[in-house]
Design a protein around this motif. Sequence first.
Motif, PDB file in Angstrom:
ATOM      1  N   PHE A  17      32.373  77.606  40.739  1.00 39.69           N
ATOM      2  CA  PHE A  17      31.377  77.138  40.080  1.00 39.69           C
ATOM      3  C   PHE A  17      31.050  78.047  38.752  1.00 39.69           C
ATOM      4  O   PHE A  17      30.396  77.392  37.788  1.00 39.69           O
ATOM      5  CB  PHE A  17      30.241  76.622  40.646  1.00 39.69           C
ATOM      6  N   ILE A  41      28.808  70.750  39.701  1.00 36.35           N
ATOM      7  CA  ILE A  41      28.200  71.440  40.760  1.00 36.35           C
ATOM      8  C   ILE A  41      27.125  70.476  41.295  1.00 36.35           C
ATOM      9  O   ILE A  41      26.273  69.770  40.812  1.00 36.35           O
ATOM     10  CB  ILE A  41      27.440  72.870  40.397  1.00 36.35           C
ATOM     11  N   GLY A  42      27.114  70.615  42.805  1.00 32.93           N
ATOM     12  CA  GLY A  42      26.227  69.761  43.506  1.00 32.93           C
ATOM     13  C   GLY A  42      24.637  70.049  43.445  1.00 32.93           C
ATOM     14  O   GLY A  42      24.060  70.405  44.327  1.00 32.93           O
ATOM     15  N   LYS A 108      24.123  78.589  51.933  1.00 32.36           N
ATOM     16  CA  LYS A 108      25.226  79.371  51.337  1.00 32.36           C
ATOM     17  C   LYS A 108      25.309  80.932  51.760  1.00 32.36           C
ATOM     18  O   LYS A 108      26.201  81.233  52.402  1.00 32.36           O
ATOM     19  CB  LYS A 108      25.357  79.352  49.821  1.00 32.36           C
ATOM     20  N   TYR A 131      34.455  74.056  51.057  1.00 37.83           N
ATOM     21  CA  TYR A 131      33.615  74.763  50.383  1.00 37.83           C
ATOM     22  C   TYR A 131      34.002  76.311  50.039  1.00 37.83           C
ATOM     23  O   TYR A 131      34.112  76.913  51.282  1.00 37.83           O
ATOM     24  CB  TYR A 131      32.023  74.621  51.157  1.00 37.83           C
ATOM     25  N   ASN A 176      31.972  68.943  52.353  1.00 42.47           N
ATOM     26  CA  ASN A 176      31.801  69.287  50.923  1.00 42.47           C
ATOM     27  C   ASN A 176      33.178  70.068  50.703  1.00 42.47           C
ATOM     28  O   ASN A 176      33.591  70.884  51.505  1.00 42.47           O
ATOM     29  CB  ASN A 176      30.702  70.389  50.837  1.00 42.47           C
ATOM     30  N   TYR A 207      24.671  68.451  54.663  1.00 41.25           N
ATOM     31  CA  TYR A 207      24.462  67.199  53.781  1.00 41.25           C
ATOM     32  C   TYR A 207      24.151  66.177  55.019  1.00 41.25           C
ATOM     33  O   TYR A 207      24.177  64.938  54.911  1.00 41.25           O
ATOM     34  CB  TYR A 207      25.990  66.925  53.187  1.00 41.25           C
ATOM     35  N   LYS A 238      19.711  70.022  49.119  1.00 42.33           N
ATOM     36  CA  LYS A 238      20.244  68.499  48.663  1.00 42.33           C
ATOM     37  C   LYS A 238      19.234  67.452  49.533  1.00 42.33           C
ATOM     38  O   LYS A 238      18.826  66.408  49.007  1.00 42.33           O
ATOM     39  CB  LYS A 238      21.676  68.263  49.073  1.00 42.33           C
ATOM     40  N   TYR A 336      29.169  63.019  47.501  1.00 40.43           N
ATOM     41  CA  TYR A 336      30.395  63.692  46.903  1.00 40.43           C
ATOM     42  C   TYR A 336      31.285  62.485  46.788  1.00 40.43           C
ATOM     43  O   TYR A 336      31.552  61.712  48.041  1.00 40.43           O
ATOM     44  CB  TYR A 336      30.845  64.740  47.525  1.00 40.43           C
ATOM     45  N   ARG A 377      36.361  66.095  42.319  1.00 43.70           N
ATOM     46  CA  ARG A 377      35.066  65.866  43.094  1.00 43.70           C
ATOM     47  C   ARG A 377      34.052  65.446  41.979  1.00 43.70           C
ATOM     48  O   ARG A 377      34.039  66.397  40.841  1.00 43.70           O
ATOM     49  CB  ARG A 377      34.660  67.114  43.966  1.00 43.70           C
TER      50      ARG A 377
HETATM   51  C1  MLT Z   1      28.503  72.266  45.608  1.00 47.77           C
HETATM   52  O1  MLT Z   1      28.479  71.971  44.288  1.00 47.77           O
HETATM   53  O2  MLT Z   1      29.569  72.393  46.174  1.00 47.77           O
HETATM   54  C2  MLT Z   1      27.423  72.964  45.927  1.00 47.77           C
HETATM   55  O3  MLT Z   1      26.418  72.915  45.132  1.00 47.77           O
HETATM   56  C3  MLT Z   1      27.198  74.311  46.436  1.00 47.77           C
HETATM   57  C4  MLT Z   1      26.256  75.049  47.197  1.00 47.77           C
HETATM   58  O4  MLT Z   1      25.455  74.271  47.759  1.00 47.77           O
HETATM   59  O5  MLT Z   1      26.121  76.181  47.162  1.00 47.77           O
END
Ligand code: MLT
Length: 399
Positions: A17, A41-42, A108, A131, A176, A207, A238, A336, A377
Motif C-alpha cells: 500500500f 486501500i481498504g 495487522k 494479505y 482479503n 471482515y 472495518k 472487496y 481489487r
Molecule cells: C487493505 O486494504 O488490504 C487493508 O486496508 C489493509 C489493512 O487492513 O491493513
Amino acid sequence: MARFNERFLDLKESYLFSEVAKRVSVFKENNPDRDVIRLGIGDVTLPLGKSVVQAMHAAADEMGKAETFRGYGPEQGYDFLRKAVAGHYKEIGADIDEDEIFVSDGAKSDTGNITDLFSADNTVLIPDPVYPVYVDTNTMNGRNIVYMDGSAENDFLPMPDRSVHADIIYLCSPNNPTGACYNKQQLEEWVDYALENGAVILFDSAYESFISDDDLPRTIYCIEGAKKCAVEFCSLSKTAGFTGTRCGYTIVPKAIKSLSPDGREMSLNKMWNRRQTTKFNGVPYVVQRAAEAVFSPEGQKESKAMTACYMENARIISETMNELGIRYTGGVNSPYIWFECPFGMDSWTFFDHMLEKAGVVGTPGAGFGKNGDRWFRLTAFNNKENTIEAMKRFRKLFE
Ligand code: MLT
C-alpha cells in the motif's frame, strides 16, 4: 559493525500500500487538476458512530479528572472490553473466556506479532493471493513458506492438501483480497487438517461483520476442535470505522498446547500473555471505552448501518462487473471485489491504465501474490457518490 537482519533483503522494496500511495502521489503531482477516486486501500470513509464518540468524550473527561484518571492499563485490555468481546462471540456462536481475549491495536499488528511465539524452523502455509502482512512478517523471520494456490477454479478458497505438512496455517475469511468466504464444512476440513498435523491456524476474521449469509461462519470457533488449534484475529477497523482509532482483539485459546524439545508443556495463551506484557502497554483507555460502545445495542445499530452503506457500494461495483461480463469474486459477505484484469493486461499495467484514463485507484492483484498477477481489487469503502462516479468512468474504459 552491527549486522542487520538479512532477511529484509528478501522483501519487496516497499509494502504494497506504500507503493500504491507513492504511484498515486506521483500521478497527482503530474496531473494536479485530475480528480482521483480512491478504491485502493481498504480505508473507511464514514465517521465513527455517535454513541462511540460519546463514549470517547466521556472517557476523555475521566482522564482529565484526578479521581477518574488512569495511567497504565492492563496489557491484555480492560475487563469491561474483554467482557463485551466475549458477549459478541456468544452472539456469533462461540464461547470464549475473557482471559482468552487480548485487546490489540488491530489485526495487522497482531498477525505479525504472533510470529514471535513460533520457532523459526516451522513451515508456514499461506494462501496466494493473500494479505501481504502474513508473507512479509514470516519472511522477516526467515521461515519456510509454502504457498497454496487460490484461483478462479477453486473460487479462491484453497483447501488442505494432505500430502503437504504445515506447522502454521494462515487463513483469512472473508478473504482479503478476494472477498471469498469459507463455509462451515470447509473450515471443518481445515481444523481437521490442523489437528492431524499438530499445526496452529492463524485465522484472520477482520471482515466477519460483512457476512450477511447466516450459514457462513463468522468465527472459526463455531467449528468443533478449533479451540485446540486456532488463534483468531479481529479488528474494529472495518466493522466500526476504527482504521484511524485503532482497536482489535486476538483470541488465544487456553487449549492450544505444545511440547518443548525437553518435553515441557507450553501454553500459547501464556506465551502470548508473556509477550504482550513485555512488548505492549495496551490500547489507550479512551479507545477501549469507544470499542466497548461498539458492542452496545446502539453501537451495533450504528455499525450495521455503516456496513449497509459499504455493501450498497459493493453492489454497485458488482453490478458494473456483471454488466461488462467481467469475472469476479466478492462483493457479497465482503467489502472487496476481486476481478480479472480486462484487455489481457497484468495488474500493474491495468493499475496505471485505470489511473491514467479514469482517474480511479485500485489495488493490483500482483501485490497479493503471484496468483493475483492478472487480477485486481476494488474496495467498497468510498462513499456512494464516488463509487457511482468511479463505475461510470470504469465503464467508459470499455467504449
Ligand atoms: C487493505 O486494504 O488490504 C487493508 O486496508 C489493509 C489493512 O487492513 O491493513
